[in-house]
Design a protein around this motif. Structure first.
Motif, PDB file in Angstrom:
ATOM      1  N   GLY A  79      61.548  65.536   9.593  1.00 15.74           N
ATOM      2  CA  GLY A  79      61.825  66.452  10.691  1.00 15.74           C
ATOM      3  C   GLY A  79      63.127  66.139  11.381  1.00 15.74           C
ATOM      4  N   THR A  80      64.157  65.773  10.592  1.00 13.94           N
ATOM      5  CA  THR A  80      65.452  65.349  11.143  1.00 13.94           C
ATOM      6  C   THR A  80      66.574  66.268  10.656  1.00 13.94           C
ATOM      7  OG1 THR A  80      65.649  63.767   9.303  1.00 13.94           O
ATOM      8  CG2 THR A  80      64.745  62.934  11.374  1.00 13.94           C
ATOM      9  N   LYS A  81      66.374  67.543  10.774  1.00 12.61           N
ATOM     10  CA  LYS A  81      67.299  68.540  10.231  1.00 12.61           C
ATOM     11  C   LYS A  81      68.744  68.259  10.658  1.00 12.61           C
ATOM     12  CE  LYS A  81      68.063  73.541   9.963  1.00 12.61           C
ATOM     13  NZ  LYS A  81      67.553  74.885  10.371  1.00 12.61           N
ATOM     14  N   GLY A  82      69.647  68.263   9.661  1.00  7.96           N
ATOM     15  CA  GLY A  82      71.072  68.109   9.912  1.00  7.96           C
ATOM     16  C   GLY A  82      71.559  66.688  10.035  1.00  7.96           C
ATOM     17  N   ALA A  83      70.669  65.718  10.055  1.00 14.36           N
ATOM     18  CA  ALA A  83      71.078  64.327  10.255  1.00 14.36           C
ATOM     19  C   ALA A  83      71.756  63.757   9.019  1.00 14.36           C
ATOM     20  CB  ALA A  83      69.870  63.469  10.604  1.00 14.36           C
ATOM     21  N   MET A  84      72.707  62.871   9.263  1.00 13.83           N
ATOM     22  CA  MET A  84      73.217  62.004   8.203  1.00 13.83           C
ATOM     23  C   MET A  84      72.435  60.697   8.264  1.00 13.83           C
ATOM     24  SD  MET A  84      77.358  62.468   8.167  1.00 13.83           S
ATOM     25  CE  MET A  84      77.460  61.692   6.536  1.00 13.83           C
ATOM     26  N   SER A  85      72.229  60.097   7.111  1.00 12.05           N
ATOM     27  CA  SER A  85      71.479  58.847   7.080  1.00 12.05           C
ATOM     28  C   SER A  85      71.949  57.969   5.936  1.00 12.05           C
ATOM     29  CB  SER A  85      69.975  59.121   6.940  1.00 12.05           C
ATOM     30  OG  SER A  85      69.695  59.809   5.728  1.00 12.05           O
ATOM     31  N   ARG A  86      71.670  56.714   6.061  1.00 13.21           N
ATOM     32  CA  ARG A  86      71.818  55.773   4.948  1.00 13.21           C
ATOM     33  C   ARG A  86      70.609  54.855   4.976  1.00 13.21           C
ATOM     34  NH1 ARG A  86      76.195  51.060   6.219  1.00 13.21           N
ATOM     35  NH2 ARG A  86      75.730  50.696   8.429  1.00 13.21           N
ATOM     36  N   ASP A 122      64.169  57.840  15.890  1.00 12.15           N
ATOM     37  CA  ASP A 122      64.515  56.967  17.006  1.00 12.15           C
ATOM     38  C   ASP A 122      64.653  55.516  16.547  1.00 12.15           C
ATOM     39  OD1 ASP A 122      64.429  59.104  18.740  1.00 12.15           O
ATOM     40  OD2 ASP A 122      62.536  58.527  19.691  1.00 12.15           O
ATOM     41  N   ILE A 123      65.520  54.787  17.227  1.00  8.30           N
ATOM     42  CA  ILE A 123      65.728  53.369  16.925  1.00  8.30           C
ATOM     43  C   ILE A 123      64.461  52.583  17.265  1.00  8.30           C
ATOM     44  CG2 ILE A 123      67.035  51.297  17.552  1.00  8.30           C
ATOM     45  CD1 ILE A 123      69.403  53.245  18.168  1.00  8.30           C
ATOM     46  N   LEU A 157      59.933  47.526   2.184  1.00  8.49           N
ATOM     47  CA  LEU A 157      60.265  47.924   3.542  1.00  8.49           C
ATOM     48  C   LEU A 157      61.489  48.824   3.464  1.00  8.49           C
ATOM     49  CD1 LEU A 157      60.018  47.675   6.669  1.00  8.49           C
ATOM     50  CD2 LEU A 157      61.456  45.619   6.489  1.00  8.49           C
ATOM     51  N   ILE A 158      61.387  50.047   3.994  1.00  8.81           N
ATOM     52  CA  ILE A 158      62.471  51.026   3.949  1.00  8.81           C
ATOM     53  C   ILE A 158      63.193  51.017   5.288  1.00  8.81           C
ATOM     54  CG2 ILE A 158      63.072  53.438   3.518  1.00  8.81           C
ATOM     55  CD1 ILE A 158      60.330  53.728   2.147  1.00  8.81           C
ATOM     56  N   LEU A 159      64.461  50.680   5.292  1.00  7.23           N
ATOM     57  CA  LEU A 159      65.270  50.633   6.512  1.00  7.23           C
ATOM     58  C   LEU A 159      66.229  51.820   6.503  1.00  7.23           C
ATOM     59  CD1 LEU A 159      66.209  46.840   6.336  1.00  7.23           C
ATOM     60  CD2 LEU A 159      64.351  47.861   7.677  1.00  7.23           C
ATOM     61  N   THR A 160      66.246  52.597   7.595  1.00  8.24           N
ATOM     62  CA  THR A 160      67.089  53.795   7.642  1.00  8.24           C
ATOM     63  C   THR A 160      67.852  53.859   8.953  1.00  8.24           C
ATOM     64  OG1 THR A 160      65.478  54.978   6.272  1.00  8.24           O
ATOM     65  CG2 THR A 160      67.140  56.301   7.393  1.00  8.24           C
ATOM     66  N   GLU A 161      69.137  54.162   8.834  1.00  9.97           N
ATOM     67  CA  GLU A 161      70.008  54.396   9.988  1.00  9.97           C
ATOM     68  C   GLU A 161      70.433  55.860   9.981  1.00  9.97           C
ATOM     69  OE1 GLU A 161      74.390  52.943  11.746  1.00  9.97           O
ATOM     70  OE2 GLU A 161      73.581  52.048   9.897  1.00  9.97           O
ATOM     71  N   TYR A 162      70.426  56.489  11.146  1.00 12.73           N
ATOM     72  CA  TYR A 162      70.790  57.899  11.271  1.00 12.73           C
ATOM     73  C   TYR A 162      72.008  58.071  12.165  1.00 12.73           C
ATOM     74  CZ  TYR A 162      66.090  59.090   9.527  1.00 12.73           C
ATOM     75  OH  TYR A 162      64.955  59.212   8.770  1.00 12.73           O
ATOM     76  N   LYS A 163      72.714  59.161  11.955  1.00 13.16           N
ATOM     77  CA  LYS A 163      73.729  59.596  12.901  1.00 13.16           C
ATOM     78  C   LYS A 163      73.812  61.122  12.851  1.00 13.16           C
ATOM     79  CE  LYS A 163      77.793  58.962   9.842  1.00 13.16           C
ATOM     80  NZ  LYS A 163      79.086  58.242   9.710  1.00 13.16           N
ATOM     81  N   ALA A 173      51.148  51.505   0.691  1.00 14.75           N
ATOM     82  CA  ALA A 173      52.145  51.407  -0.374  1.00 14.75           C
ATOM     83  C   ALA A 173      53.480  50.842   0.099  1.00 14.75           C
ATOM     84  CB  ALA A 173      52.371  52.782  -1.002  1.00 14.75           C
ATOM     85  N   PHE A 174      53.846  51.062   1.354  1.00 10.13           N
ATOM     86  CA  PHE A 174      55.141  50.611   1.867  1.00 10.13           C
ATOM     87  C   PHE A 174      55.141  50.745   3.371  1.00 10.13           C
ATOM     88  CE2 PHE A 174      55.387  55.051   0.628  1.00 10.13           C
ATOM     89  CZ  PHE A 174      55.926  55.686   1.745  1.00 10.13           C
ATOM     90  N   ASP A 175      56.192  50.225   3.994  1.00  6.56           N
ATOM     91  CA  ASP A 175      56.423  50.396   5.421  1.00  6.56           C
ATOM     92  C   ASP A 175      57.867  50.845   5.609  1.00  6.56           C
ATOM     93  OD1 ASP A 175      55.136  49.786   8.175  1.00  6.56           O
ATOM     94  OD2 ASP A 175      57.128  48.921   8.341  1.00  6.56           O
ATOM     95  N   GLY A 176      58.121  51.560   6.693  1.00  3.52           N
ATOM     96  CA  GLY A 176      59.476  52.020   6.972  1.00  3.52           C
ATOM     97  C   GLY A 176      59.848  51.753   8.413  1.00  3.52           C
ATOM     98  N   HIS A 177      61.126  51.492   8.644  1.00  2.00           N
ATOM     99  CA  HIS A 177      61.584  51.167   9.991  1.00  2.00           C
ATOM    100  C   HIS A 177      62.964  51.774  10.219  1.00  2.00           C
ATOM    101  CE1 HIS A 177      60.539  48.917  13.559  1.00  2.00           C
ATOM    102  NE2 HIS A 177      61.775  48.485  13.649  1.00  2.00           N
ATOM    103  N   GLN A 178      63.149  52.370  11.411  1.00  3.03           N
ATOM    104  CA  GLN A 178      64.409  53.027  11.750  1.00  3.03           C
ATOM    105  C   GLN A 178      65.294  52.065  12.551  1.00  3.03           C
ATOM    106  OE1 GLN A 178      63.722  55.067   9.789  1.00  3.03           O
ATOM    107  NE2 GLN A 178      62.620  56.899  10.442  1.00  3.03           N
ATOM    108  N   VAL A 179      66.522  51.896  12.119  1.00  2.00           N
ATOM    109  CA  VAL A 179      67.381  50.836  12.647  1.00  2.00           C
ATOM    110  C   VAL A 179      68.651  51.408  13.247  1.00  2.00           C
ATOM    111  CG1 VAL A 179      66.428  49.258  10.925  1.00  2.00           C
ATOM    112  CG2 VAL A 179      68.604  50.410  10.461  1.00  2.00           C
TER     113      VAL A 179
END
Length: 375
Positions: free
Chosen positions: A96-103, A315-316, A120-126, A56-62
């Motif tokens: 499984g990223t408890k407490g993370a901020m993301s966009r 992870d990036i 394609l789902i692109l996500t950045e965390y901090k 249905a989709f793909d996702g990638h952490q950036v």
């Protein structure tokens, strides 16, 4: 945000040569939205054994969402949604990223096999520790690729990336040497801002006066002569995943997820020859369409018996593939019975558009999301 760590697999085989050799041999979403709604899982009746309806989709952490959007827009993805920084409790439970901020941004591209766009789902965390896997080679465990069909020539896509200073062509041992200095370029690998390998493959116009092509096949009965390698048009084509043990990976992606894969050929290389790479072309429907996309399983001899990389979901450079299912409880139970590891906190999570769970496959730990939409 905590300091990011750098991680690189120790394997160093040459995926480029063997993938390109395979290329020459054969041709020679509704789900992809940010998860935002709150709530506990709602039980679904176990009225059937469950079924995977397709990819249905793909996702990638950036590492930098804006840079990644810019890159993918050059390759004709369109932004369909984008969120600001926030602590998304549901998304954090799912990953499984408890407490993370993301966009997050959802970018959509035409599919090469249907008229439905592929997300394609692109996500950045901090706010959490993130390893950086952007320096992996194409053969390393934890690496993979996405393939896009382009029309006639890869050079225009490369020129557009170069114009915005985003062209990175990895050093890969491709058979046949460098492409001709003039004329169309049939295929090339480039890398996104976080090192993910993007394969561009051109669907060439038939030569003047050439006879019509014979029908192509997009299932496991395909041969080198008749495989539908490129689809009917430009767009998303397939995902490739490096695996440790092809038989173990096949047991999951075929036996659990229902991919249409050819039989695994265990025959050893000819006497004195180097061990061969295993390339398994698996076909899945693009969810809710009649077109088949592929999930390639790539087993390099140098990766056999190595431990799975210690990747975490945020992870990036981490990638995940989303599958639409019926009766997620049943499919999830089958995946766990096969050895899949649950990533989501507490198992299945209620999300805004249904119920979902994130897993790691039993072989290399590739990330897979199962998603059942609201009825």
């Amino acid at each position: 945000m905590k300091k990011q760590k750098s991680e690189r697999s120790l394997s160093s085989g040459n995926f480029g040569f063997i993938v390109a050799a395979g290329i020459l041999a054969v041709a020679m979403a509704t789900a992809g939205i940010a998860r935002t709604s709150a709530g506990a899982p709602n039980a679904a009746p176990a009225s059937d054994e469950g079924k995977v309806l397709g990819m249905a989709f793909d996702g990638h952490q950036v590492s930098n969402l804006d840079n990644s959007i810019k890159f993918y827009e050059v390759l004709d993805f369109k932004v369909s949604s984008k969120t600001d920084w926030k602590v998304d409790k549901v998304a954090n439970a799912l990953g499984g990223t408890k407490g993370a901020m993301s966009r997050t941004a959802v970018v959509a591209m035409q599919s090469s096999v249907s008229d439905k766009p592929f997300n394609l789902i692109l996500t950045e965390y901090k706010g959490i520790d993130r390893k950086d896997w952007s320096k992996l080679t194409s053969a390393d465990l934890g690496a993979g690729h996405m393939d896009l069909t382009v029309m006639d020539d890869c050079n225009p896509s490369m020129d557009k990336l170069k114009a915005v200073n985003l062209l990175k062509v990895p050093q890969m041992n491709m058979p046949g040497g460098a492409p001709p200095p003039n004329g169309p370029r049939r295929f090339v690998f480039v890398q996104d801002p976080d090192g993910w390998f993007i394969e561009l493959f051109a669907k060439m116009a038939p030569a003047p006066g050439a006879p019509p092509e014979a029908p192509k096949v997009s299932n496991s009965t395909a041969t080198q002569a008749n495989i539908e390698r490129l689809g009917k048009q430009a767009g998303f084509n397939h995902i490739g995943l490096n695996v440790i043990d092809p038989a173990k990976a096949l047991a999951f992606y075929q036996g659990v997820l229902g991919g249409d894969y050819p039989a695994l050929d265990p025959a050893p290389a000819a006497g004195g020859a180097a061990p061969r790479m295993t390339m398994l072309n698996g076909w899945f429907p693009q969810a809710t369409t009649a077109g088949n996309v592929r999930l390639e399983l790539l087993g390099s001899p140098q990766n056999r018996d190595k431990p799975a990389p210690d990747q975490h979901f945020a992870d990036i450079g981490v990638n995940y593939v989303g599958f639409q299912v019926t009766n997620i409880d049943a499919v999830y139970a089958k995946a766990k019975a096969d050895g899949a590891k649950t990533v989501s906190d507490g198992g299945i999570v209620k999300v805004s558009d249904g119920r979902a769970v994130m897993l790691q496959d039993p072989d290399v730990g590739g990330f897979v999301e199962l998603w059942e939409p609201k009825k």
